[in-house]
Design a protein around this motif. Structure first.
Motif, PDB file in Angstrom:
ATOM      1  N   TYR A  55       0.869  -1.182   0.000  1.00  0.00           N
ATOM      2  CA  TYR A  55       0.000   0.000   0.000  1.00  0.00           C
ATOM      3  C   TYR A  55       0.904   1.230   0.000  1.00  0.00           C
ATOM      4  O   TYR A  55       1.638   1.468   0.968  1.00  0.00           O
ATOM      5  N   THR A  98       5.349   5.165  10.364  1.00  0.00           N
ATOM      6  CA  THR A  98       6.083   4.775  11.575  1.00  0.00           C
ATOM      7  C   THR A  98       5.532   3.464  12.143  1.00  0.00           C
ATOM      8  O   THR A  98       5.326   3.322  13.342  1.00  0.00           O
ATOM      9  N   SER A 102       6.049  -0.991  11.800  1.00  0.00           N
ATOM     10  CA  SER A 102       7.233  -1.852  11.983  1.00  0.00           C
ATOM     11  C   SER A 102       8.309  -1.522  10.971  1.00  0.00           C
ATOM     12  O   SER A 102       9.497  -1.514  11.279  1.00  0.00           O
ATOM     13  N   THR A 103       7.885  -1.277   9.725  1.00  0.00           N
ATOM     14  CA  THR A 103       8.853  -0.992   8.666  1.00  0.00           C
ATOM     15  C   THR A 103       9.509   0.363   8.902  1.00  0.00           C
ATOM     16  O   THR A 103      10.740   0.482   8.878  1.00  0.00           O
ATOM     17  N   ARG A 160       2.155  10.023  11.191  1.00  0.00           N
ATOM     18  CA  ARG A 160       0.721  10.350  11.282  1.00  0.00           C
ATOM     19  C   ARG A 160       0.173   9.915  12.640  1.00  0.00           C
ATOM     20  O   ARG A 160      -0.466  10.697  13.333  1.00  0.00           O
ATOM     21  N   GLN A 183       3.149   5.200  17.593  1.00  0.00           N
ATOM     22  CA  GLN A 183       2.868   3.857  18.120  1.00  0.00           C
ATOM     23  C   GLN A 183       3.774   3.570  19.311  1.00  0.00           C
ATOM     24  O   GLN A 183       4.846   4.159  19.440  1.00  0.00           O
ATOM     25  N   LYS A 216      -1.917  -2.916  18.679  1.00  0.00           N
ATOM     26  CA  LYS A 216      -1.665  -3.110  17.251  1.00  0.00           C
ATOM     27  C   LYS A 216      -0.635  -4.220  17.217  1.00  0.00           C
ATOM     28  O   LYS A 216      -0.242  -4.742  18.258  1.00  0.00           O
ATOM     29  N   THR A 232       4.467   2.802   4.084  1.00  0.00           N
ATOM     30  CA  THR A 232       3.047   3.032   4.378  1.00  0.00           C
ATOM     31  C   THR A 232       2.224   1.748   4.456  1.00  0.00           C
ATOM     32  O   THR A 232       1.001   1.806   4.530  1.00  0.00           O
ATOM     33  N   PHE A 286       0.699  -2.303   4.047  1.00  0.00           N
ATOM     34  CA  PHE A 286       0.191  -3.346   3.145  1.00  0.00           C
ATOM     35  C   PHE A 286      -1.324  -3.466   3.244  1.00  0.00           C
ATOM     36  O   PHE A 286      -1.903  -3.198   4.296  1.00  0.00           O
ATOM     37  N   TRP A 308      -3.659  -2.486  10.489  1.00  0.00           N
ATOM     38  CA  TRP A 308      -3.857  -3.447   9.384  1.00  0.00           C
ATOM     39  C   TRP A 308      -4.486  -4.735   9.875  1.00  0.00           C
ATOM     40  O   TRP A 308      -5.035  -5.502   9.092  1.00  0.00           O
ATOM     41  N   ASN A 341      -6.331   0.282   7.989  1.00  0.00           N
ATOM     42  CA  ASN A 341      -5.268   1.081   7.357  1.00  0.00           C
ATOM     43  C   ASN A 341      -5.519   1.366   5.880  1.00  0.00           C
ATOM     44  O   ASN A 341      -4.843   2.203   5.298  1.00  0.00           O
TER      45      ASN A 341
HETATM   46  P1  NA7 Z   1       1.903  -0.404   8.961  1.00  0.00           P
HETATM   47  O1  NA7 Z   1       2.112  -1.000  10.293  1.00  0.00           O
HETATM   48  O2  NA7 Z   1       0.542  -0.472   8.372  1.00  0.00           O
HETATM   49  O3  NA7 Z   1       2.372   1.106   9.054  1.00  0.00           O
HETATM   50  C1  NA7 Z   1       2.153   2.009   7.990  1.00  0.00           C
HETATM   51  C2  NA7 Z   1       2.530   3.389   8.439  1.00  0.00           C
HETATM   52  O4  NA7 Z   1       2.308   4.274   7.350  1.00  0.00           O
HETATM   53  C3  NA7 Z   1       1.669   3.898   9.581  1.00  0.00           C
HETATM   54  O5  NA7 Z   1       2.487   4.689  10.412  1.00  0.00           O
HETATM   55  C4  NA7 Z   1       0.640   4.757   8.854  1.00  0.00           C
HETATM   56  O6  NA7 Z   1       0.072   5.760   9.640  1.00  0.00           O
HETATM   57  C5  NA7 Z   1       1.500   5.356   7.778  1.00  0.00           C
HETATM   58  N1  NA7 Z   1       0.719   5.864   6.662  1.00  0.00           N
HETATM   59  C6  NA7 Z   1      -0.074   5.163   5.815  1.00  0.00           C
HETATM   60  N2  NA7 Z   1      -0.643   5.986   4.912  1.00  0.00           N
HETATM   61  C7  NA7 Z   1      -0.205   7.219   5.209  1.00  0.00           C
HETATM   62  C8  NA7 Z   1      -0.443   8.506   4.655  1.00  0.00           C
HETATM   63  N3  NA7 Z   1      -1.253   8.652   3.611  1.00  0.00           N
HETATM   64  N4  NA7 Z   1       0.163   9.563   5.219  1.00  0.00           N
HETATM   65  C9  NA7 Z   1       0.994   9.414   6.269  1.00  0.00           C
HETATM   66  N5  NA7 Z   1       1.255   8.229   6.854  1.00  0.00           N
HETATM   67  C10 NA7 Z   1       0.666   7.146   6.324  1.00  0.00           C
HETATM   68  O7  NA7 Z   1       2.896  -1.025   7.880  1.00  0.00           O
HETATM   69  P2  NA7 Z   1       4.377  -1.581   8.070  1.00  0.00           P
HETATM   70  O8  NA7 Z   1       4.908  -1.883   6.740  1.00  0.00           O
HETATM   71  O9  NA7 Z   1       5.173  -0.689   8.934  1.00  0.00           O
HETATM   72  O10 NA7 Z   1       4.177  -2.899   8.864  1.00  0.00           O
HETATM   73  C11 NA7 Z   1       3.274  -3.893   8.395  1.00  0.00           C
HETATM   74  C12 NA7 Z   1       3.724  -5.248   8.804  1.00  0.00           C
HETATM   75  O11 NA7 Z   1       4.680  -5.737   7.867  1.00  0.00           O
HETATM   76  C13 NA7 Z   1       4.410  -5.352  10.094  1.00  0.00           C
HETATM   77  O12 NA7 Z   1       3.545  -5.396  11.155  1.00  0.00           O
HETATM   78  C14 NA7 Z   1       5.277  -6.564   9.951  1.00  0.00           C
HETATM   79  O13 NA7 Z   1       4.571  -7.706  10.352  1.00  0.00           O
HETATM   80  C15 NA7 Z   1       5.575  -6.613   8.495  1.00  0.00           C
HETATM   81  P3  NA7 Z   1      -1.327   5.507  10.435  1.00  0.00           P
HETATM   82  O14 NA7 Z   1      -0.944   4.637  11.585  1.00  0.00           O
HETATM   83  O15 NA7 Z   1      -2.240   4.788   9.469  1.00  0.00           O
HETATM   84  O16 NA7 Z   1      -1.818   6.833  10.794  1.00  0.00           O
END
Ligand code: NA7
Length: 548
Positions: free
Chosen positions: A155, A192, A194-195, A215, A218, A334, A385, A387, A496, A501
């Motif tokens: 994503y 912010t 895990s990645t 945004r 955590q 989360k 951002t 998945f 997610w 998300n």
């Molecule tokens: P996550 O945990 O879904 O984190 C995505 C981050 O991206 C999260 O901080 C989101 O903020 C941020 N995000 C998403 N869209 C936006 C926009 N439009 N603007 C600003 N910030 C945004 O994905 P990860 O890849 O870190 O981790 C997923 C899993 O992969 C992990 O748990 C491991 O098992 C492997 P939000 O919190 O939505 O405000």
């Protein structure tokens, strides 16, 4: 995919097609090809094995589950003797391990790399699937095993005027193979999770200036990076099977025993002692699930953990305003995050934290990003951002089952599966860690599920039948999962895990929350009752018939 392979693919008739060459797909291919002796072939868009470990090669990428449970157990010799160098293996070490497993078991020769399956149509008269690749080749297979990844469908939202930006936009889960040199660059990290926190802790101090675009903050605890513990190595060497069985028989299969003590039943002093010991040891999953039993279900218990982490943030981060920005306001429920020295990063002069919930990312310019009305000049923007978790990759394959039923319609209000393994109306389509699988770590559970449905495949082969699922049994399973999720704080905390998300995605449970040990008990009961809920109905012999 080169042309010669492409020619060979069109018209290929298989017993089993395995989609995905990650952890689950490799094992499924091994079992079907090497153990059952079926004509099995794997397919993956990547040009090597690894699945998510192939694509996620961003700076700082490593497992944050201990390497002990990030290992197959089917090859006991490798399980016993594979010498992980670190407690949490880095991406390249995981990729190397998966590649070594594939080489040892001669799997790569049976995988079409660079091949994306885009369409799957069930041919009722023939009792098999017709798969169509992105290049238009058509393949038939009596069974399709989808091991397409829980967290593999990227994503990466587009921001306005992104094409005007003269710098580079890099997506963490599609990181270039030629690792770009970021030293001296002005780098922004969006995200912010895990990645994001792995990238941030890796890049801080190694780039010109790091801008963290946060945004939602955590709760982050230390990971405890270090060498692979010798004691654990000895334990596994001595009794690999015993270790595997023990790990599987826990709730979440993370290689530790979950706590059975409520955070509210011990004294304040004892609670602080337990949290401090967990903080010093590291491991996010252990902090959330190994300290106390009720952090993810009881708000008062959860608050004792968040109060503790908040006190750490306040003591580590020197600037009170920054500490406040880094402090979440929601539950610690989360997927738990862990990285060493995460909060310390924000004491650096070459790191800036931007609260993009208050000051929104408005658009790109040629030179950078407009954030809250002000331009931040940048050379590189990293999208971390997330998945479209759990369902994303299944739905990317345009799948049509019995009676013209589309998977995307069957899942329009959220996924429906039986035990995370199969979907009613989609015969002989088996999933590794599909929606409503147990909420656990992956590799050992993948093996367990593949072994489970392999018995079903054997049974279907004996009677010349196809495997389907009784709709009522499926809906009962979904209900059990929904009720299980409703009892947790994961349900009310956006992430997610519940689909929150992804804009427009149905917010729903996608997990069996009863734990792996209960899942195994339940699944064994199903097996002992002649695979209750699965239907194996005889069909005519279809091997060798022509593609429609
Ligand atoms: P996550 O945990 O879904 O984190 C995505 C981050 O991206 C999260 O901080 C989101 O903020 C941020 N995000 C998403 N869209 C936006 C926009 N439009 N603007 C600003 N910030 C945004 O994905 P990860 O890849 O870190 O981790 C997923 C899993 O992969 C992990 O748990 C491991 O098992 C492997 P939000 O919190 O939505 O405000």
């Amino acid at each position: 995919m080169n042309d010669s392979n492409s020619a060979a693919l069109d018209g290929l008739q298989l017993d089993v097609a395995v989609i995905g060459a990650g952890v689950g797909g490799l094992y499924a291919l091994h079992v079907m090809k090497n153990e059952l002796g079926m004509k099995a072939q794997g397919f993956d868009e990547a040009d090597d094995v690894g699945g998510t470990w192939y694509w996620n090669r961003y700076p700082g990428c490593r497992v944050d589950t201990e390497s002990t449970v990030y290992t197959y157990s089917f090859d006991l010799d490798m399980f016993q003797n594979w010498n992980w160098s670190e407690r949490y293996a880095k991406q390249e070490e995981v990729q190397g391990y998966l590649s070594a497993v594939a080489d040892k078991h001669d799997l790569k020769s049976a995988i079409n790399f660079g091949t994306r399956i885009e369409k799957a149509d069930w041919l009722e008269d023939e009792g098999r699937w017709l798969l169509t690749t992105k290049n238009g080749e058509r393949i038939t297979a009596r069974y399709v095993i989808e091991s397409v990844g829980l967290l593999s469908s990227t994503y990466a939202p587009e921001f306005p005027d992104q094409d005007k930006f003269k710098g580079d936009v890099l997506v963490s889960s599609k990181w270039p193979k030629d690792d770009p040199d970021l030293s001296d660059k002005r780098v922004a990290v969006i995200g912010t999770g895990s990645t994001g926190i792995q990238i941030i802790t890796e890049l801080a101090g190694k780039v010109g200036h790091l801008h963290v675009l946060q945004r939602t903050p955590q709760w982050v605890v230390p990971l405890g990076i270090g060498p692979f513990p010798q004691k654990t190595r000895e334990r596994i060497k001595k009794d690999p099977k015993g270790f595997r069985d023990w790990a599987l028989d826990t709730g979440t299969v993370f290689g530790f025993q979950e706590s059975t003590t409520s955070a509210l039943e011990v004294s304040e002093e004892e609670r602080q002692r337990i949290y401090e010991a967990a903080w010093q040891k590291g491991n996010g999953f252990e902090f959330l699930l190994g300290t106390f039993s009720d952090l993810t279900v009881t708000p008062e218990a959860n608050k004792t953990a968040t109060d503790f982490i908040k006190s750490k943030i306040d003591s580590i981060v020197k600037d009170p305003e920054t500490a406040k920005k880094l402090t979440p306001t929601d539950y610690y429920a989360k997927r738990p995050l862990a990285a060493d020295n995460y909060y310390e990063v924000y004491n650096r002069d070459d790191v800036s934290l931007h609260d993009v919930k208050t000051n929104k990312i408005e658009r790109f310019t040629e030179k950078g990003l407009i954030i809250g009305g002000e331009e931040v000049e940048l050379d590189v923007v990293i999208m971390a951002t997330g998945f479209d978790a759990m369902t994303g990759n299944y739905l990317k394959i345009d799948t049509t089952g019995r009676d013209g039923k589309k998977l995307r319609d069957a899942w329009s209000d959220g996924p429906h599966t039986y035990a995370g393994l199969a979907v009613s109306g989609f015969p002989n389509l088996l999933m590794v860690f599909g929606p409503f699988s147990p909420f656990t770590s992956q590799p050992l559970v993948h093996e367990w599920q593949v072994d489970y449905f392999t018995d079903l495949v054997k049974k279907a082969e004996e009677v010349g039948g196809v495997i389907d699922v009784d709709e009522e049994a499926q809906e009962n399973w979904v209900k059990i999962c929904q009720e299980g999720m409703a009892g947790t704080l994961f349900e009310v905390t956006d992430s997610w895990i519940n689909g929150a998300n992804i804009p427009g995605k149905p917010r729903t449970s996608m997990w069996y929350m009863g734990g792996m040990s209960s899942y195994m008990v339940e699944m064994n009961k199903i097996r002992d009752e002649d695979y209750r809920g699965f239907k194996i109905s005889p069909i005519e012999e279809t091997r060798g018939s022509k593609i429609a």
